[in-house]
Design a protein around this motif. Sequence first.
Motif, PDB file in Angstrom:
ATOM      1  N   PRO A   1      45.375  37.776  40.720  1.00 37.89           N
ATOM      2  CA  PRO A   1      46.146  37.393  39.531  1.00 37.89           C
ATOM      3  C   PRO A   1      45.295  37.337  38.261  1.00 37.89           C
ATOM      4  CG  PRO A   1      46.639  35.923  41.358  1.00 37.89           C
ATOM      5  CD  PRO A   1      45.469  36.767  41.782  1.00 37.89           C
ATOM      6  N   ILE A   2      44.062  36.893  38.384  1.00 38.74           N
ATOM      7  CA  ILE A   2      43.175  36.806  37.229  1.00 38.74           C
ATOM      8  C   ILE A   2      42.784  38.201  36.750  1.00 38.74           C
ATOM      9  CG2 ILE A   2      40.858  36.120  36.478  1.00 38.74           C
ATOM     10  CD1 ILE A   2      41.190  33.705  38.438  1.00 38.74           C
ATOM     11  N   MET A   3      42.351  39.034  37.676  1.00 38.73           N
ATOM     12  CA  MET A   3      41.904  40.369  37.307  1.00 38.73           C
ATOM     13  C   MET A   3      43.046  41.189  36.704  1.00 38.73           C
ATOM     14  SD  MET A   3      38.762  40.011  37.877  1.00 38.73           S
ATOM     15  CE  MET A   3      38.189  41.660  37.518  1.00 38.73           C
ATOM     16  N   GLN A   4      44.251  41.054  37.275  1.00 38.31           N
ATOM     17  CA  GLN A   4      45.417  41.745  36.717  1.00 38.31           C
ATOM     18  C   GLN A   4      45.691  41.241  35.295  1.00 38.31           C
ATOM     19  OE1 GLN A   4      47.357  44.189  38.162  1.00 38.31           O
ATOM     20  NE2 GLN A   4      46.341  44.221  40.146  1.00 38.31           N
ATOM     21  N   ALA A   5      45.602  39.910  35.093  1.00 36.48           N
ATOM     22  CA  ALA A   5      45.848  39.334  33.768  1.00 36.48           C
ATOM     23  C   ALA A   5      44.814  39.789  32.744  1.00 36.48           C
ATOM     24  CB  ALA A   5      45.860  37.806  33.862  1.00 36.48           C
ATOM     25  N   LEU A   6      43.614  40.119  33.211  1.00 37.76           N
ATOM     26  CA  LEU A   6      42.559  40.623  32.333  1.00 37.76           C
ATOM     27  C   LEU A   6      42.677  42.134  32.092  1.00 37.76           C
ATOM     28  CD1 LEU A   6      39.572  38.564  33.738  1.00 37.76           C
ATOM     29  CD2 LEU A   6      40.428  38.466  31.380  1.00 37.76           C
ATOM     30  N   GLY A   7      43.679  42.769  32.703  1.00 41.51           N
ATOM     31  CA  GLY A   7      43.915  44.185  32.480  1.00 41.51           C
ATOM     32  C   GLY A   7      43.197  45.121  33.431  1.00 41.51           C
ATOM     33  N   PHE A   8      42.703  44.596  34.548  1.00 44.98           N
ATOM     34  CA  PHE A   8      42.042  45.428  35.554  1.00 44.98           C
ATOM     35  C   PHE A   8      43.069  45.991  36.521  1.00 44.98           C
ATOM     36  CE2 PHE A   8      38.520  43.102  33.928  1.00 44.98           C
ATOM     37  CZ  PHE A   8      37.360  43.755  34.294  1.00 44.98           C
ATOM     38  N   GLU A   9      42.796  47.171  37.048  1.00 43.25           N
ATOM     39  CA  GLU A   9      43.645  47.788  38.074  1.00 43.25           C
ATOM     40  C   GLU A   9      42.970  47.635  39.425  1.00 43.25           C
ATOM     41  OE1 GLU A   9      45.090  51.728  37.222  1.00 43.25           O
ATOM     42  OE2 GLU A   9      44.849  51.359  35.065  1.00 43.25           O
ATOM     43  N   ARG A  10      43.753  47.338  40.440  1.00 46.70           N
ATOM     44  CA  ARG A  10      43.237  47.073  41.788  1.00 46.70           C
ATOM     45  C   ARG A  10      43.267  48.317  42.661  1.00 46.70           C
ATOM     46  NH1 ARG A  10      46.088  42.736  45.727  1.00 46.70           N
ATOM     47  NH2 ARG A  10      45.547  43.763  47.667  1.00 46.70           N
TER      48      ARG A  10
END
Length: 136
Positions: free
Chosen positions: A23-32
């Motif tokens: 959730p944090i990485m997605q909110a920072l604009g990172f793609e998984r």
Amino acid sequence: MAVFDHLGISVVDLSRGIAQFDPIMQALGFERTDAESSVAWFKDDDTTELILFPVREPEGGPHVHGRVGWQHLAFAVDSRDEVDRLHAIAMDAGWTAVRDPRIFPRFNDRYYASFVEDDSGIRIEFMHNPPRAADA
């Protein structure tokens, strides 16, 4: 050229680590991107990457802040509101608040940040430190 290309972090439980970091990485604009025994988040045309790996020695964790090794990773964001938003996302994802969002005058009177820690003892910071206004 970027100073850092990627950061690899070992976590006690990979599934739990994904649940806390995603959730944090997605909110920072990172793609998984998921792999067989790891997960990675990419940003900026794949020039910045954070990777989670399962720990190799389960009896070795969790990490204890202040011991040799990892200290924390700070994510610089554009506003105090963004620090607050990311802190709330981390709390909802099961992170523990180490320091709630506030000004840290020991750094300077503009430094607004929060610190959170996951189940593996990994600590991250969300921080906003705008430049000092030019003297008029």
